[in-house]
Design a protein around this motif. Structure first.
Motif, PDB file in Angstrom:
ATOM      1  N   LEU B 139       0.853  -1.191   0.000  1.00 21.57           N
ATOM      2  CA  LEU B 139       0.000   0.000   0.000  1.00 21.57           C
ATOM      3  C   LEU B 139       0.886   1.237   0.000  1.00 21.57           C
ATOM      4  O   LEU B 139       1.550   1.528   0.984  1.00 21.57           O
ATOM      5  CB  LEU B 139      -0.895  -0.026   1.246  1.00 21.57           C
ATOM      6  CG  LEU B 139      -1.755  -1.286   1.389  1.00 21.57           C
ATOM      7  CD1 LEU B 139      -2.377  -1.374   2.775  1.00 21.57           C
ATOM      8  CD2 LEU B 139      -2.821  -1.332   0.309  1.00 21.57           C
ATOM      9  N   GLU B 140       0.930   1.913  -1.108  1.00 26.59           N
ATOM     10  CA  GLU B 140       1.809   3.085  -1.219  1.00 26.59           C
ATOM     11  C   GLU B 140       1.151   4.097  -2.144  1.00 26.59           C
ATOM     12  O   GLU B 140       1.606   4.324  -3.278  1.00 26.59           O
ATOM     13  CB  GLU B 140       3.179   2.646  -1.762  1.00 26.59           C
ATOM     14  CG  GLU B 140       4.269   3.686  -1.683  1.00 26.59           C
ATOM     15  CD  GLU B 140       4.770   3.951  -0.270  1.00 26.59           C
ATOM     16  OE1 GLU B 140       5.169   3.000   0.415  1.00 26.59           O
ATOM     17  OE2 GLU B 140       4.733   5.124   0.142  1.00 26.59           O
ATOM     18  N   PRO B 141       0.062   4.708  -1.662  1.00 27.42           N
ATOM     19  CA  PRO B 141      -0.688   5.633  -2.530  1.00 27.42           C
ATOM     20  C   PRO B 141       0.184   6.780  -3.014  1.00 27.42           C
ATOM     21  O   PRO B 141       1.074   7.229  -2.285  1.00 27.42           O
ATOM     22  CB  PRO B 141      -1.826   6.137  -1.634  1.00 27.42           C
ATOM     23  CG  PRO B 141      -1.459   5.785  -0.240  1.00 27.42           C
ATOM     24  CD  PRO B 141      -0.547   4.612  -0.317  1.00 27.42           C
ATOM     25  N   VAL B 142      -0.062   7.229  -4.216  1.00 27.55           N
ATOM     26  CA  VAL B 142       0.718   8.333  -4.777  1.00 27.55           C
ATOM     27  C   VAL B 142      -0.139   9.573  -5.015  1.00 27.55           C
ATOM     28  O   VAL B 142       0.350  10.587  -5.481  1.00 27.55           O
ATOM     29  CB  VAL B 142       1.419   7.914  -6.096  1.00 27.55           C
ATOM     30  CG1 VAL B 142       2.443   6.825  -5.816  1.00 27.55           C
ATOM     31  CG2 VAL B 142       0.406   7.440  -7.135  1.00 27.55           C
ATOM     32  N   MET B 143      -1.418   9.469  -4.691  1.00 30.88           N
ATOM     33  CA  MET B 143      -2.294  10.638  -4.816  1.00 30.88           C
ATOM     34  C   MET B 143      -3.072  10.815  -3.523  1.00 30.88           C
ATOM     35  O   MET B 143      -3.372   9.849  -2.819  1.00 30.88           O
ATOM     36  CB  MET B 143      -3.238  10.477  -6.008  1.00 30.88           C
ATOM     37  CG  MET B 143      -2.475  10.571  -7.345  1.00 30.88           C
ATOM     38  SD  MET B 143      -3.555  10.436  -8.794  1.00 30.88           S
ATOM     39  CE  MET B 143      -4.131   8.751  -8.645  1.00 30.88           C
ATOM     40  N   LEU B 144      -3.398  12.069  -3.244  1.00 29.27           N
ATOM     41  CA  LEU B 144      -3.997  12.411  -1.959  1.00 29.27           C
ATOM     42  C   LEU B 144      -5.251  11.607  -1.653  1.00 29.27           C
ATOM     43  O   LEU B 144      -5.432  11.129  -0.525  1.00 29.27           O
ATOM     44  CB  LEU B 144      -4.307  13.916  -1.945  1.00 29.27           C
ATOM     45  CG  LEU B 144      -4.838  14.476  -0.643  1.00 29.27           C
ATOM     46  CD1 LEU B 144      -3.873  14.250   0.494  1.00 29.27           C
ATOM     47  CD2 LEU B 144      -5.138  15.962  -0.800  1.00 29.27           C
ATOM     48  N   ALA B 147      -4.362   8.324  -0.297  1.00 32.39           N
ATOM     49  CA  ALA B 147      -3.882   8.378   1.090  1.00 32.39           C
ATOM     50  C   ALA B 147      -5.047   8.496   2.059  1.00 32.39           C
ATOM     51  O   ALA B 147      -5.061   7.870   3.122  1.00 32.39           O
ATOM     52  CB  ALA B 147      -2.917   9.556   1.273  1.00 32.39           C
ATOM     53  N   LEU B 150      -6.944   5.282   2.317  1.00 31.96           N
ATOM     54  CA  LEU B 150      -6.172   4.339   3.123  1.00 31.96           C
ATOM     55  C   LEU B 150      -6.255   4.694   4.608  1.00 31.96           C
ATOM     56  O   LEU B 150      -6.392   3.815   5.466  1.00 31.96           O
ATOM     57  CB  LEU B 150      -4.714   4.326   2.654  1.00 31.96           C
ATOM     58  CG  LEU B 150      -3.811   3.301   3.328  1.00 31.96           C
ATOM     59  CD1 LEU B 150      -4.380   1.892   3.242  1.00 31.96           C
ATOM     60  CD2 LEU B 150      -2.416   3.334   2.698  1.00 31.96           C
TER      61      LEU B 150
END
Lengths: 313, 313
Positions: B139-144, B147, B150
């Protein structure tokens, strides 16, 4: 970059962790700025350096105050955290203020292109699935403040991707020392021992933890500020000794020169979990010295308690 | 439990996902309640069932409205999500409202001992590290918005540990269909094709994704509501076809019976990533049928667009 050339904003600078950090920064020649609403922090914690810092009196949830506090800073160290979130009660206002504060700080940090040092907690790990718990351990918080610390970590990481935020995340293990506002187990043991009251240990007394003496936390933050390679990384911050509750109680009793009994209580409260933390990565990357031993940390804390008998009254 | 015996609260019931869900719930005989402030949802989306639902007109950030909306419910399906969070701009108010709403709902869901179905997104995965992306993917979101989705997942999981919350998390892959408020790529392609305008495909056109036709999302939620074994689990919700952007454009053009050109644009916007999602676990656990094919989904969406030419005006 040298600390002497830096302006550092410490949120919650009037608190336990924040005030120790501010003192060390001031001694290192950095320009220190504090934002604190003194909800749980104390102006007295900063008395020794009050002429050497700029104080923004207000909440990080106040966007204007944050803008003012972040103006021209090189780094922001976010130690502020609402004490109320450690309670089991669910208060929307507390949650919302925490997120608003974090988000305001992140936005301004990005705007001024500063470094953001996010003070997280080993509570993000939840129950340990292997020992010792390194930074790759699964993240499954079991208490609300752990979930919120983790939410904050992900905000930092995501804004690094999407908005170029420079962030470092420090997951601090059970911290103790002088001025410990949320009275931690080592401090409570010392206080009871000095007062001649029983030291209560829950369960078998064998559950072991890694503790962080506050000076080691401070050294880690200073290390982060001058180590470009730290940017984008996550570090556990912890001492290098694993101590059982029972041994900790005996040691506190000895250091306090006390005759208090150590009592085993069968019923274990929910936060009585084992947590053995691996702080090697931070020590290597940040070139930190040997951590303060539990004996030395307890001794220093005892000396402070004897000098400041009214602190917790 | 039978849907006929259930009272279900749908947050954002006036929105794209929410209104489809409400219609299916009403058809299944469930008592349907909606809370929506109609910031992006539309009352017209619920016109067909307006006599068969209870409407709480207000924001989930309003604690009193949430208490009213949750009274006596068996399940809460949280589809409400601020459109503004999908922008790159950082607005504290938007973040705070989202968290306040989620937290209010979680507290009331716990208070009435209901099931909480949290509508998350595959945005929690960030860039895919292997294919297909199952629920164990990092789990490594790249957009707000990833995040924040999550952060919401972790709140649900943590409150399951600390407060006995019964929660199910659905990570929905790119969803499309009639009434798609945030115009998705399949809907945009169809609209352009029907209008005789060019279909623009970015990069090589080979980046592939898994799409979810809205009916499959609805079936998954209904499945969750009647499957006790789903509680505590996390599921990807996705179709079972992987389609490249270029092929999707060609198919939309064909289904719209259009002579629009398909144009390759070299510059790739930031959201042009590949995402191949594995939705097997949900299909097996929830006993779902074969997902709607891309061809069928596009055809149904085209038919709706032809009936509702004014929807996006």
């Amino acid at each position: 970059m040298d600390l002497k050339d830096m302006t550092v904003l410490v949120t919650g600078g009037g608190g336990f962790m924040g005030s120790h950090l501010c003192e060390a920064l001031a001694c290192s020649g950095a320009q220190v700025r504090v934002i604190d609403n003194f909800a749980s922090g104390r102006p007295g914690n900063l008395a020794g350096i009050k002429d050497r810092l700029e104080l923004v009196n207000g909440s990080v949830a106040d966007e204007k105050k944050v803008r003012q506090a972040c103006c021209g800073v090189d780094a922001v160290v976010h130690t502020a955290f609402p004490m109320a979130m450690r309670e089991r009660s669910l208060e929307t206002d507390v949650m919302v203020d925490y997120l608003a504060g974090l988000f305001n700080l992140l936005k301004e940090t990005i705007a001024v292109n500063a470094l953001f040092v996010y003070i997280s907690s080993i509570a993000v790990y939840g129950n340990q699935q292997y020992v010792p718990v390194d930074e790759k351990h699964p993240l499954e918080p079991v208490m609300l403040h752990g979930a919120m610390k983790l939410a904050g970590e992900y905000l930092c990481r995501t804004l690094a991707h999407s908005h170029g935020l420079k962030a470092v995340i420090l997951r601090v293990a059970d911290i103790y020392g002088p001025k410990n506002t949320r009275v931690s187990v080592p401090v409570r043991f010392l206080m009871n021992a000095l007062a001649g009251q029983p030291l209560r240990v829950f369960g078998s007394g064998r559950q072991s933890r890694t503790y962080t003496y506050v000076d080691d936390f401070v050294q880690a933050v200073l290390g982060v500020l001058i180590t470009p390679a730290a940017v984008g990384q996550v570090f556990n911050i912890a001492g290098d000794q694993v101590v059982s509750m029972y041994d900790l109680a005996l040691l506190a009793k000895q250091i306090a020169n006390s005759s208090s009994p150590v009592i085993l209580e069968k019923n274990m409260p929910s936060d009585g979990r084992q947590l053995v933390i691996d702080g090697t990565l931070a020590r290597q990357t940040l070139h930190l010295g040997q951590p303060v031993s539990i004996r030395e940390g307890l001794t220093k804390t005892r000396d402070w308690l004897l000098l400041e008998p009214g602190f917790y009254q």
